[in-house]
Write a protein that holds these residues in place. Structure first.
Motif, short mmCIF file in Angstrom:
data_model
loop_
_atom_site.label_atom_id
_atom_site.label_comp_id
_atom_site.label_asym_id
_atom_site.label_seq_id
_atom_site.Cartn_x
_atom_site.Cartn_y
_atom_site.Cartn_z
N TYR A 144 4.01 16.20 -9.48
CA TYR A 144 4.93 15.62 -8.51
C TYR A 144 4.30 14.40 -7.84
O TYR A 144 4.97 13.36 -7.66
N ARG A 145 3.03 14.53 -7.47
CA ARG A 145 2.36 13.43 -6.76
C ARG A 145 2.28 12.18 -7.64
O ARG A 145 2.43 11.06 -7.14
N ARG A 146 2.09 12.36 -8.91
CA ARG A 146 1.95 11.19 -9.80
C ARG A 146 3.29 10.55 -10.13
O ARG A 146 3.41 9.32 -10.14
N HIS A 147 4.32 11.34 -10.38
CA HIS A 147 5.54 10.81 -10.98
C HIS A 147 6.69 10.58 -9.99
O HIS A 147 7.52 9.69 -10.22
N TRP A 148 6.79 11.37 -8.92
CA TRP A 148 7.97 11.26 -8.07
C TRP A 148 7.65 11.06 -6.59
O TRP A 148 8.44 10.45 -5.87
N TRP A 149 6.54 11.59 -6.11
CA TRP A 149 6.25 11.56 -4.69
C TRP A 149 6.19 10.16 -4.09
O TRP A 149 6.73 9.94 -2.99
N PRO A 150 5.56 9.17 -4.72
CA PRO A 150 5.51 7.84 -4.08
C PRO A 150 6.89 7.30 -3.72
O PRO A 150 7.10 6.78 -2.61
N ALA A 151 7.85 7.44 -4.64
CA ALA A 151 9.21 6.94 -4.36
C ALA A 151 9.90 7.79 -3.31
O ALA A 151 10.61 7.27 -2.44
N HIS A 152 9.69 9.11 -3.37
CA HIS A 152 10.32 10.00 -2.39
C HIS A 152 9.77 9.75 -0.99
O HIS A 152 10.52 9.68 -0.01
#
Length: 333
Positions: A144-152
């Motif tokens: 999650y931290r690599r693929h989606w968290w930055p945008a979220h």
């Protein structure tokens, strides 16, 4: 002033606070902003809420009942190991939590509260959670931290930045008025966890003891003044005990079945208080959430709204007592 002009004001929080904050607030012992709400975008809460939502959507897809407007997370280029960890986490949530309500389930409330205070980027430091859940979250976390968290997180922080200046400016007036109307003291500060997804009715919910709101930054119905009203509405769930008790007593006394009249009354009251407060800022085109999104047309609320519109405004305007307004409201249901 319309809502668009209002937003141009809140884009400059420092100027707005200097110009519009009541200078006598501290001297009059009004609640301060910091004592009312505390906003955060927490990694572990976002992961938990995302997995719950993905599991719910996967279960819905399997039964061919998923809504097209509720699409799963966008596909990411996951490695084989990442895909296994992510699928395992969703399967765990589907097997253990789906079919249960985030707002009502005691275990899910406990999990949300515990995760809200976690700060470590890799490990969950709490023996109060099931170890299998902890292991599942920690294994899914790098994915999650690599693929989606930055945008979220970026979306969450932008939502907080958009809402916070208006909440800070309006909060002391709105909350003090709601305390008066609901005859209950605000228990502060109240945590607001801003997450990208919330798989609950209205995409926001509040649990009590302590007051803890979880609200979705990505939901279109929670932007601008709709989001502003929702923050105050959710917080007010911690103030409704006296109203609920009074309604229960009067409904029984009059032999009426009142269902969730208390919630319709809460929407009506908070919507009106926010509307009146926005008028002080020159916003004249605000429509309260329950009217705008048709809540009074659903379920048993159509039989409540006529009585609310007739009997509750005199109380809101200080023209009748709480007890008399409650009695008249139930009489007209």
């Amino acid at each position: 002033m319309n809502i668009k002009a209002f937003l141009s004001l809140v884009a400059f929080p420092t100027l707005v606070m200097l110009a519009c904050s009541p200078p006598s607030a501290a001297r009059n012992n009004q609640p301060t902003t910091q004592a009312l709400f505390r906003f955060q975008s927490n990694f572990w809460i976002n992961l938990h809420q995302t997995l719950f939502r993905e599991a719910a959507l996967r279960r819905a897809n399997n039964t061919q009942s998923a809504s097209a407007s509720r699409a799963p997370l966008p596909e990411a280029e996951l490695s084989e190991g990442e895909r296994r960890a992510w699928d395992h986490a969703i399967d765990y949530y589907a097997q253990n939590f789906i079919g249960r309500r985030l707002v009502f389930d005691q275990q899910l409330t406990h999990i949300n509260n515990i995760l809200s205070v976690q700060r470590g980027p890799a490990k969950i430091a709490s023996p109060a959670l099931p170890q299998e859940l902890v292991l599942t979250l920690e294994q899914a976390a790098p994915v999650y931290r690599r693929h989606w968290w930055p945008a979220h997180d970026k979306a969450n922080q932008a939502w907080i930045a958009a809402m916070k200046p208006a909440v800070e400016r309006m909060g002391p007036d709105v909350i003090s008025q709601l305390e008066k109307l609901f005859k209950h003291r605000w228990s502060a500060p109240q945590l607001v966890d801003v997450t990208y997804f919330v798989a609950e009715v209205g995409h926001a919910y509040t649990t009590e003891h302590p007051g803890h709101t979880t609200i979705a930054s990505s939901e279109s119905t929670l932007q601008v003044t709709d989001g502003l009203e929702t923050i105050f509405h959710e917080g007010t769930h911690t103030l409704t005990d006296e109203v609920q008790d009074a309604l229960d007593v009067e409904c029984k006394a009059q032999g009426k079945t009142c269902g969730d009249l208390w919630h319709a009354l809460q929407f009506f009251t908070v919507g009106d208080v926010v509307k009146q407060r926005l008028k002080k800022d020159g916003v004249t085109d605000f429509t309260p959430y329950a009217y705008k999104y048709g809540l009074y047309k659903r379920g048993e609320w159509p039989r409540f709204i006529k009585a609310l519109e007739q009997d509750w405004p005199p109380y809101l305007e200080g023209k009748t007592s709480f007890a008399e307004a409650i009695k008249q409201l139930i009489r007209d249901i």
